[in-house]
Design a protein around this motif. Structure first.
Motif, PDB file in Angstrom:
ATOM      1  N   LEU A  79     -29.682 -31.175  12.755  1.00  0.00           N
ATOM      2  CA  LEU A  79     -28.619 -31.489  11.793  1.00  0.00           C
ATOM      3  C   LEU A  79     -28.363 -32.993  11.718  1.00  0.00           C
ATOM      4  CD1 LEU A  79     -25.979 -28.682  12.321  1.00  0.00           C
ATOM      5  CD2 LEU A  79     -27.661 -28.910  10.508  1.00  0.00           C
ATOM      6  N   VAL A  82     -30.274 -34.830   8.962  1.00  0.00           N
ATOM      7  CA  VAL A  82     -29.877 -34.661   7.567  1.00  0.00           C
ATOM      8  C   VAL A  82     -29.428 -35.999   6.992  1.00  0.00           C
ATOM      9  CG1 VAL A  82     -28.167 -33.584   6.055  1.00  0.00           C
ATOM     10  CG2 VAL A  82     -29.317 -32.227   7.802  1.00  0.00           C
ATOM     11  N   ALA A  96     -23.839 -33.277   6.674  1.00  0.00           N
ATOM     12  CA  ALA A  96     -24.097 -31.835   6.667  1.00  0.00           C
ATOM     13  C   ALA A  96     -22.774 -31.145   6.972  1.00  0.00           C
ATOM     14  CB  ALA A  96     -25.143 -31.484   7.708  1.00  0.00           C
ATOM     15  N   LEU A 111     -24.625 -23.606   5.374  1.00  0.00           N
ATOM     16  CA  LEU A 111     -24.919 -24.985   5.751  1.00  0.00           C
ATOM     17  C   LEU A 111     -25.176 -25.738   4.460  1.00  0.00           C
ATOM     18  CD1 LEU A 111     -25.462 -27.008   8.010  1.00  0.00           C
ATOM     19  CD2 LEU A 111     -27.804 -26.186   8.071  1.00  0.00           C
ATOM     20  N   LEU A 121     -32.537 -28.852   5.930  1.00  0.00           N
ATOM     21  CA  LEU A 121     -31.535 -27.788   5.954  1.00  0.00           C
ATOM     22  C   LEU A 121     -32.187 -26.403   5.978  1.00  0.00           C
ATOM     23  CD1 LEU A 121     -29.027 -29.226   3.354  1.00  0.00           C
ATOM     24  CD2 LEU A 121     -28.681 -29.055   5.819  1.00  0.00           C
TER      25      LEU A 121
END
Length: 153
Positions: A79, A82, A96, A111, A121
């Motif tokens: 994550l 991202v 995120a 998400l 993602l």
């Protein structure tokens, strides 16, 4: 020459140097202000564009989902990528977000992130979690491996 005379002479030199630099400071101030305004407007446009174009995926765990500490750490690092895959968008627009909803007694986890990070993602972060893309994207699909058949080598 006394200390008082030295202090007065230094004060005159300081005032003289400021007086000599004043025209240059006056000319540079509008330029700096214009650059700062341009930069702020550019950042606001990048954030607005990134927030307008976001991807949402649903994270669906199995009934036996029980992640280990290592899996949670790997997913947290995933994550964290991202923001980097958003391509220069400020943090406010490239974050995120986890969103939870409850409908008909079922809790759902979504998400959400910038469209430029759709591949990150859509990557499954846990072994017992399926990632479902809500936005129709034919070019980015989650990877699924078929289960090996019994007796096949």
């Amino acid at each position: 020459m006394s200390i008082k005379d030295l202090l007065e002479a230094d004060a005159l030199v300081d005032v003289g140097s400021w007086a000599a630099a004043a025209p240059y400071l006056a000319a540079a101030t509008p330029v700096i202000l214009a650059l700062w305004t341009w930069w702020a407007v550019r950042r606001a446009r990048l954030v607005r564009a990134a927030l307008a174009d976001r991807v949402t995926v649903e994270v669906v765990p199995t009934s036996t989902f029980d992640p280990s500490e290592g899996e949670v750490g790997r997913w947290a690092r995933q994550l964290g990528r991202v923001h980097h895959s958003a391509g220069g968008v400020p943090a406010r627009g490239s974050a995120a977000r986890l969103r939870y909803s409850a409908k008909d007694g079922k809790m759902r986890c979504f998400l959400e992130g910038p469209a430029t990070a759709a591949a990150v993602l859509a990557m499954p972060g846990f072994a017992e979690v399926e990632v479902r893309a809500h936005r129709a994207q034919k070019d980015i699909q989650p990877v699924r491996f078929p289960a090996p058949r019994e007796g096949a080598k």
